[in-house]
Design an enzyme around this catalytic site. Structure first.
Site, short mmCIF file in Angstrom:
data_model
loop_
_atom_site.label_atom_id
_atom_site.label_comp_id
_atom_site.label_asym_id
_atom_site.label_seq_id
_atom_site.Cartn_x
_atom_site.Cartn_y
_atom_site.Cartn_z
N SER A 1 -48.18 -56.86 23.26
CA SER A 1 -49.46 -56.20 23.03
C SER A 1 -50.55 -56.80 23.92
O SER A 1 -50.70 -58.02 24.02
CB SER A 1 -49.88 -56.35 21.56
OG SER A 1 -48.95 -55.72 20.72
N GLN B 1 -48.73 -62.43 23.38
CA GLN B 1 -47.63 -63.16 22.73
C GLN B 1 -46.30 -62.76 23.35
O GLN B 1 -45.89 -61.60 23.27
CB GLN B 1 -47.64 -62.84 21.23
CG GLN B 1 -46.57 -63.53 20.41
CD GLN B 1 -46.69 -63.18 18.94
OE1 GLN B 1 -47.20 -62.12 18.59
NE2 GLN B 1 -46.21 -64.05 18.07
N GLY B 2 -45.61 -63.70 23.97
CA GLY B 2 -44.33 -63.43 24.63
C GLY B 2 -43.15 -63.83 23.78
O GLY B 2 -42.55 -64.90 23.99
N TYR B 3 -42.81 -63.00 22.81
CA TYR B 3 -41.70 -63.28 21.90
C TYR B 3 -40.53 -62.32 22.14
O TYR B 3 -39.47 -62.72 22.61
CB TYR B 3 -42.17 -63.16 20.44
CG TYR B 3 -42.82 -64.39 19.86
CD1 TYR B 3 -43.39 -65.37 20.66
CD2 TYR B 3 -42.88 -64.57 18.47
CE1 TYR B 3 -43.99 -66.49 20.11
CE2 TYR B 3 -43.48 -65.68 17.91
CZ TYR B 3 -44.04 -66.64 18.73
OH TYR B 3 -44.63 -67.74 18.17
N SER B 4 -40.70 -61.04 21.81
CA SER B 4 -39.59 -60.08 21.80
C SER B 4 -39.02 -59.86 23.20
O SER B 4 -39.72 -59.94 24.21
CB SER B 4 -40.05 -58.74 21.24
OG SER B 4 -40.44 -58.87 19.88
N ASN C 1 -37.60 -54.76 10.22
CA ASN C 1 -37.18 -54.92 8.82
C ASN C 1 -35.83 -55.62 8.72
O ASN C 1 -35.62 -56.48 7.85
CB ASN C 1 -37.11 -53.56 8.14
CG ASN C 1 -38.47 -53.07 7.67
OD1 ASN C 1 -39.49 -53.69 7.93
ND2 ASN C 1 -38.47 -51.93 6.99
N GLU D 1 -49.92 -65.81 11.69
CA GLU D 1 -50.01 -64.37 11.93
C GLU D 1 -50.03 -63.59 10.63
O GLU D 1 -50.68 -62.55 10.53
CB GLU D 1 -48.82 -63.92 12.79
CG GLU D 1 -48.82 -62.44 13.11
CD GLU D 1 -47.65 -62.03 13.99
OE1 GLU D 1 -47.77 -61.00 14.69
OE2 GLU D 1 -46.62 -62.73 14.01
#
Length: 406
Positions: A173, A138-141, A386, A256
């Site tokens: 990950s 997953q290429g998000y952050s 958070n 998710e």
């Protein structure tokens, strides 16, 4: 004494009871065969454990028709009901079966393609996910955006029949083991925040993609940095329309934090029960503060379970659920489990006391409680910190004024 919460099903309809029996018997037979040694292996902070063997386990599940249960039958699923999917995760967790290596494809990308993808994309990618022949990350952050998905700067330009991608992702990950990555990139020059993003499917094994491992506190490296340097993917491998990346990405986040969290909660219940047993054995349970914290942890776990089961009924298909509602539910779920699990790691160290400072695992490595304590420091960061989750709830759900940003 703390007990694992009972299944949600109670008195089950005949078809659900039959399905539970099928899953339970298959797991009992196969976890006592060639896969016996895989019990309890894998998971966050432990993805390095028996990876190849767990990959074969996932393929055995696929051959038995026990992957992609909620998918439509036409795409290799079983059209399993929501209740049946919960049953599977309950039985899987109770059997102490190994952590899945294909969950990002099966639980995130697959449902997203079914909900938003083209027929051609479904035909191309769903079989490989269902049969566990292609793995996904997953290429998000991003380093400059943290877990604020709307602030991504990775860009993609359409050149002829290909997207050309440049930028960097972080905390990715299993990128070092994956064949493909679903990437949120900015495809409209001059756009900002939620606008101008697209959701691209990018092959990992190409010259324009570099993966660098990130060594964690635990000494392992399941997270990675991923660098895109003129990486390429086909023009038609955008899920949804170009510019609709935020909508599609929010759909993915709904999946998710959906059904799989039921199994996660049961794994947490086992950890809590094991920790209580340690506290009884070493006498820590006699400390009223420790006893009170164990009780509060059990209550917190029940709150998490109640929230998950309640929200599952309010729209799990990712496409039809109201975006504001989905964002709020997903963020509350993430806050609940992340803070609870980090607190359990801290409680474990207090239960162990001074002996918890000594690495007494195999080969002077960390023991299971030390590894959990260290890795759970990341629980409140990865998957959306958070701070970001609270901003989503306050700004996008409650409509409060936006936090000042540079």
């Amino acid at each position: 004494m703390i007990q694992t919460p009972e299944p949600a099903s109670g008195i089950e309809p005949r078809e659900d009871a039959a399905f539970r029996t099928e899953v339970r018997e298959w797991l009992a037979e196969n976890l006592n065969g060639q896969f016996r040694e895989l019990r309890g292996l894998g998971g966050p902070g432990r993805e390095h454990e028996a990876f190849e063997e767990r990959l074969e386990w996932d393929r055995a599940l696929a051959a038995a028709g026990l992957t992609c249960l909620g998918w439509p039958k036409e795409w290799g699923g079983r059209d399993a009901t929501l209740r049946q999917q919960v049953i599977f995760h309950e039985e899987y967790a109770k059997a102490d079966a190994p952590s899945r290596v294909s969950h990002l494809g099966e639980e995130l990308l697959g449902p997203t393609v079914i909900a938003f993808g083209t027929e051609e994309q479904k035909k191309r990618f769903l079989p490989g996910i269902r049969n566990v022949t292609e793995l996904w990350c997953q290429g998000y952050s991003e380093p400059g955006a943290g877990s604020d998905l709307a602030a991504v700067s990775t860009s993609a330009q359409l050149e002829g029949d290909e997207w050309v991608i440049n930028g960097q992702k972080i905390w990715t990950s299993l990128a070092h083991l994956s064949d493909w990555c679903f990437v949120v990139a900015r495809t409209e020059k001059g756009s900002s925040r939620h606008h101008g993003l697209s959701y691209l499917l990018v092959p990992m094994k190409q010259p324009g993609v570099e993966v660098r491992p990130i060594i964690q506190l635990t000494g392992t490296a399941e997270f990675n940095e991923v660098f895109f340097d003129n990486a390429r993917t086909a023009a038609d491998l955008v899920v949804g329309q170009p510019g609709e990346g935020w909508k599609v990405a929010m759909g993915t986040l709904t999946f998710e934090r959906g059904i799989s969290t039921v199994g996660q909660q049961l794994r947490y219940a086992r950890e809590l029960a094991d920790l209580e047993a340690v506290a009884r054995e070493n006498g820590a349970i006699e400390n009223p503060v420790i006893a009170d914290r164990l009780d509060k942890a059990w209550v917190g776990l029940r709150v998490l379970r109640a929230h998950v089961l309640r929200t599952l009924e309010s729209g799990h298909d990712g496409a039809s659920v109201d975006a504001r509602t989905a964002a709020g539910q997903a963020s509350v779920t993430k806050l609940l489990w992340a803070n609870w699990h980090r607190g359990l790691g801290e409680l474990a160290m207090d239960v162990l006391g001074a002996p918890g400072l000594v690495a007494d695992g195999p080969g002077d490595d960390l023991n299971a409680w030390q590894r959990m304590f260290l890795f759970t420091r990341a629980d409140t960061i990865y998957g959306g910190s958070n701070e970001v989750q609270r901003n989503i709830i306050s700004e996008r759900v409650l409509g409060l004024p936006r936090e000042a940003r540079p």
